[in-house]
Design a protein around this motif. Structure first.
Motif, PDB file in Angstrom:
ATOM      1  N   ILE A 152      49.511  18.910 -30.122  1.00 46.44           N
ATOM      2  CA  ILE A 152      48.403  18.574 -29.214  1.00 46.44           C
ATOM      3  C   ILE A 152      48.705  19.128 -27.821  1.00 46.44           C
ATOM      4  O   ILE A 152      49.819  18.982 -27.318  1.00 46.44           O
ATOM      5  CB  ILE A 152      48.208  17.046 -29.128  1.00 46.44           C
ATOM      6  CG1 ILE A 152      47.905  16.461 -30.513  1.00 46.44           C
ATOM      7  CG2 ILE A 152      47.095  16.689 -28.144  1.00 46.44           C
ATOM      8  CD1 ILE A 152      47.923  14.938 -30.549  1.00 46.44           C
ATOM      9  N   LEU A 153      47.720  19.738 -27.205  1.00 49.18           N
ATOM     10  CA  LEU A 153      47.857  20.260 -25.842  1.00 49.18           C
ATOM     11  C   LEU A 153      46.650  19.824 -25.021  1.00 49.18           C
ATOM     12  O   LEU A 153      45.503  20.024 -25.436  1.00 49.18           O
ATOM     13  CB  LEU A 153      47.946  21.789 -25.848  1.00 49.18           C
ATOM     14  CG  LEU A 153      48.125  22.443 -24.477  1.00 49.18           C
ATOM     15  CD1 LEU A 153      49.552  22.228 -23.969  1.00 49.18           C
ATOM     16  CD2 LEU A 153      47.810  23.938 -24.530  1.00 49.18           C
ATOM     17  N   ILE A 154      46.883  19.242 -23.854  1.00 45.52           N
ATOM     18  CA  ILE A 154      45.795  18.860 -22.951  1.00 45.52           C
ATOM     19  C   ILE A 154      45.333  20.102 -22.192  1.00 45.52           C
ATOM     20  O   ILE A 154      46.143  20.903 -21.723  1.00 45.52           O
ATOM     21  CB  ILE A 154      46.259  17.775 -21.955  1.00 45.52           C
ATOM     22  CG1 ILE A 154      46.833  16.572 -22.716  1.00 45.52           C
ATOM     23  CG2 ILE A 154      45.105  17.334 -21.068  1.00 45.52           C
ATOM     24  CD1 ILE A 154      45.868  15.894 -23.643  1.00 45.52           C
ATOM     25  N   THR A 155      44.026  20.262 -22.062  1.00 43.56           N
ATOM     26  CA  THR A 155      43.453  21.430 -21.382  1.00 43.56           C
ATOM     27  C   THR A 155      42.488  20.984 -20.284  1.00 43.56           C
ATOM     28  O   THR A 155      42.102  19.817 -20.216  1.00 43.56           O
ATOM     29  CB  THR A 155      42.689  22.325 -22.377  1.00 43.56           C
ATOM     30  OG1 THR A 155      41.571  21.581 -22.913  1.00 43.56           O
ATOM     31  CG2 THR A 155      43.589  22.755 -23.513  1.00 43.56           C
ATOM     32  N   LEU A 156      42.105  21.924 -19.462  1.00 45.61           N
ATOM     33  CA  LEU A 156      41.091  21.658 -18.436  1.00 45.61           C
ATOM     34  C   LEU A 156      39.703  21.821 -19.051  1.00 45.61           C
ATOM     35  O   LEU A 156      38.954  22.742 -18.718  1.00 45.61           O
ATOM     36  CB  LEU A 156      41.273  22.602 -17.240  1.00 45.61           C
ATOM     37  CG  LEU A 156      42.490  22.318 -16.360  1.00 45.61           C
ATOM     38  CD1 LEU A 156      42.629  23.377 -15.276  1.00 45.61           C
ATOM     39  CD2 LEU A 156      42.383  20.940 -15.721  1.00 45.61           C
ATOM     40  N   GLY A 157      39.371  20.944 -19.971  1.00 49.01           N
ATOM     41  CA  GLY A 157      38.079  20.989 -20.637  1.00 49.01           C
ATOM     42  C   GLY A 157      38.085  21.933 -21.830  1.00 49.01           C
ATOM     43  O   GLY A 157      39.053  22.663 -22.088  1.00 49.01           O
ATOM     44  N   GLY A 176      40.193  18.224 -21.737  1.00 51.51           N
ATOM     45  CA  GLY A 176      39.956  18.457 -23.151  1.00 51.51           C
ATOM     46  C   GLY A 176      41.301  18.554 -23.847  1.00 51.51           C
ATOM     47  O   GLY A 176      42.345  18.278 -23.251  1.00 51.51           O
ATOM     48  N   TYR A 177      41.298  18.968 -25.109  1.00 48.81           N
ATOM     49  CA  TYR A 177      42.557  19.069 -25.821  1.00 48.81           C
ATOM     50  C   TYR A 177      42.429  20.041 -26.991  1.00 48.81           C
ATOM     51  O   TYR A 177      41.358  20.244 -27.559  1.00 48.81           O
ATOM     52  CB  TYR A 177      43.030  17.700 -26.324  1.00 48.81           C
ATOM     53  CG  TYR A 177      41.982  16.877 -27.029  1.00 48.81           C
ATOM     54  CD1 TYR A 177      41.851  16.903 -28.415  1.00 48.81           C
ATOM     55  CD2 TYR A 177      41.109  16.053 -26.305  1.00 48.81           C
ATOM     56  CE1 TYR A 177      40.889  16.147 -29.064  1.00 48.81           C
ATOM     57  CE2 TYR A 177      40.146  15.291 -26.948  1.00 48.81           C
ATOM     58  CZ  TYR A 177      40.039  15.345 -28.325  1.00 48.81           C
ATOM     59  OH  TYR A 177      39.084  14.596 -28.959  1.00 48.81           O
ATOM     60  N   LEU A 178      43.553  20.668 -27.295  1.00 45.27           N
ATOM     61  CA  LEU A 178      43.690  21.575 -28.430  1.00 45.27           C
ATOM     62  C   LEU A 178      44.565  20.907 -29.473  1.00 45.27           C
ATOM     63  O   LEU A 178      45.580  20.281 -29.139  1.00 45.27           O
ATOM     64  CB  LEU A 178      44.357  22.876 -28.000  1.00 45.27           C
ATOM     65  CG  LEU A 178      43.499  24.051 -27.544  1.00 45.27           C
ATOM     66  CD1 LEU A 178      44.398  25.143 -26.971  1.00 45.27           C
ATOM     67  CD2 LEU A 178      42.675  24.603 -28.691  1.00 45.27           C
ATOM     68  N   VAL A 179      44.195  21.046 -30.740  1.00 45.99           N
ATOM     69  CA  VAL A 179      45.019  20.547 -31.830  1.00 45.99           C
ATOM     70  C   VAL A 179      45.191  21.678 -32.834  1.00 45.99           C
ATOM     71  O   VAL A 179      44.209  22.254 -33.312  1.00 45.99           O
ATOM     72  CB  VAL A 179      44.364  19.325 -32.521  1.00 45.99           C
ATOM     73  CG1 VAL A 179      45.276  18.792 -33.620  1.00 45.99           C
ATOM     74  CG2 VAL A 179      44.047  18.239 -31.514  1.00 45.99           C
TER      75      VAL A 179
END
Length: 485
Positions: free
Chosen positions: A194-199, A339-342
């Motif tokens: 999981i990575l937190i993103t700027l939207g 936002g987030y990437l999985v």
């Protein structure tokens, strides 16, 4: 407010006496709008020391400006910009230097242009804003968000606010996403996946930068989210638009040489079509057959108020070829930019490294505030409140559309916050939007969502997340009137 003494400096090429130059410097600041009514000027002693001139020189300059009504003296408090000073309404500074650079040759790449339209910043001043993706302030829990922000500012969380995570994220936020958000979509993921993103936009950019180049081919939906198409055009990868149907992206139409597939199966953007379970499995089979990766943008799954949403594509994936993108922009507010990437650990490792080289990580205080808001139950309460309100607005807008004989081209099976509309053939909804703006109605023309030059001009999108139910019937009435005329 006091004007910092560092704001003032004497031009080495200035003409006239020092007193005249100081007068001109202050008057120019007032006339340009940099110095505003009521702002306090530095004391004559402080300004003289800063400029390296005698105090009497500054005092004489202030006295002259006082006589000309640029300044006003308030006893022992000092000098302030006068209410009678000729101040322009906005501050628009002149260019500091002449621009002699040939930017057409100097720029290695251009990022302007494209299809992404600019939404009006003053949309909230329109009485009937059928505009997508904007937050309704009446639905947001300001009080508890403020309390969570204050808690995140406390001594206990000082490190999360001031520390440099480098390439890491707030562990509380990642844990909530892993334990609560993703299981709702049937997804199981470890923190390292999981990575937190700027939207979602940032997540899409990271994905494109890592997976695509001039030799690797991407397939996108047509119509699709216009910013995604602009982003992929900037990546300079070969791009194939695939026409969607009532069930979203048809797997059989995806070319054999595709490397990366971008799709919005839960709420196709912009038609809102929901991909059935059988087609989701077929899409996974097609991706396995041609050895392609799938980017699943699940941007609005929280807005499923008509029933439980279908399982995410990622939850059906057994090969690790689906990369999932989620966002809190629609369920909280767009300005949050979280936002987030999985995805598989190998992919997230590269995304984390790329993010760190560009922006390190999203602000720690924002991450911790969101983590508290989510983990304390405020988020779930907000989702329930929004779902109830959006459901009422959906019934209201569908009733008004039926009464005025307008045509719905697409509506989400499980809800959502917009409808994809179709005007009579030959209509130009860009022109329609201009006419409606004059009648305090905002709609989104559909042409920018389509690829190619010969784009259909008779589609438009109506969002209902930002307009109260009481105004919807009159807004639809005005749209129907404009179409009729």
């Amino acid at each position: 407010m006091a004007i910092p003494v560092e704001t003032f400096y004497l031009n080495p090429d200035g003409q006239g006496t020092l007193q005249a130059q100081i007068q001109q410097m202050i008057a120019a600041g007032i006339l340009s709008g940099r110095f505003r009514v009521g702002e306090k000027l530095p004391s004559s002693r402080k300004l003289a020391r800063h400029l390296g001139v005698s105090r009497i020189t500054v005092t004489l300059a202030y006295t002259e400006l006082l006589a000309n009504d640029y300044l006003v003296s308030r006893g022992r408090s000092g000098y302030f910009v006068s209410e009678n000073a000729p101040i322009p309404p906005t501050y628009d500074p002149p260019a500091a230097t002449e621009d002699n650079v040939d930017w057409s040759r100097a720029l290695a790449r251009s990022f302007t242009g494209g299809d992404t339209p600019r939404k009006p910043a003053d949309w909230h001043s329109f009485r009937f804003p059928f505009i997508y993706g904007q937050a309704d302030p009446t639905l947001f829990d300001h009080a508890n968000w403020r309390l969570c922000a204050l808690r995140a500012l406390g001594q206990r969380d000082f490190a999360s606010m001031t520390g440099d995570y480098y390439d890491e994220d707030d562990p509380l936020l990642v844990e909530f996403i892993a334990r609560n958000t993703l299981p709702r979509r049937g997804i199981t993921a470890r923190p390292t996946e999981i990575l937190i993103t700027l939207g979602a936009q940032n997540a899409l950019w990271l994905t494109a930068q890592i997976l695509l180049n001039r030799r690797r081919k991407a397939a996108i939906e047509d119509p699709c989210y216009y910013s995604l198409r602009d982003l992929l055009m900037q990546a300079r990868c070969p791009l194939t638009p695939v026409a969607v149907d009532a069930d979203g992206l048809p797997p059989a139409a995806i070319p054999d040489d595709t490397d990366v597939i971008f799709t919005t199966p839960s709420h196709q953007s912009p038609t809102t079509a929901t991909m059935p379970l059988d087609r989701r499995r077929a899409l996974l089979d097609r991706a396995r057959e041609i050895d392609a990766l799938i980017i699943e943008d699940d941007y609005e799954f929280e807005m499923a108020f008509l029933g439980a949403p279908s399982p995410a594509l990622k939850s059906l994936d057994r090969d690790g070829r689906v990369i999932y993108i989620g966002s809190f922009s629609k369920s909280l507010f767009p300005g949050l930019r979280l936002g987030y990437l999985v995805g598989s650990e190998a992919f997230i490792r590269e995304a984390r490294a790329l993010r760190a080289s560009v922006l390190r990580h999203p602000p720690g205080h924002i991450q911790r505030t969101a983590a508290y808001f989510l983990s304390l139950g405020h988020y779930d309460a907000q989702i329930r409140r929004m779902a109830s309100v959006l459901h009422r607005r959906r019934r209201t807008i569908e009733k008004a559309i039926e009464e005025h004989g307008l045509t719905v081209a697409g509506r989400g099976v499980y809800g959502g916050s917009s409808l994809w509309m179709q005007a009579p053939p030959g209509s130009d909804t860009a022109r329609l939007a201009e006419i409606l703006r004059e009648r305090s109605v905002l709609i989104e023309p559909g042409a920018p969502f389509f690829a190619g030059e010969d784009r259909p001009t008779h589609f438009y999108r109506l969002g209902y997340s930002s307009i109260p139910s009481s105004r919807i019937p009159e807004g639809i009435h005005r749209i129907a009137q404009a179409l009729a005329s």
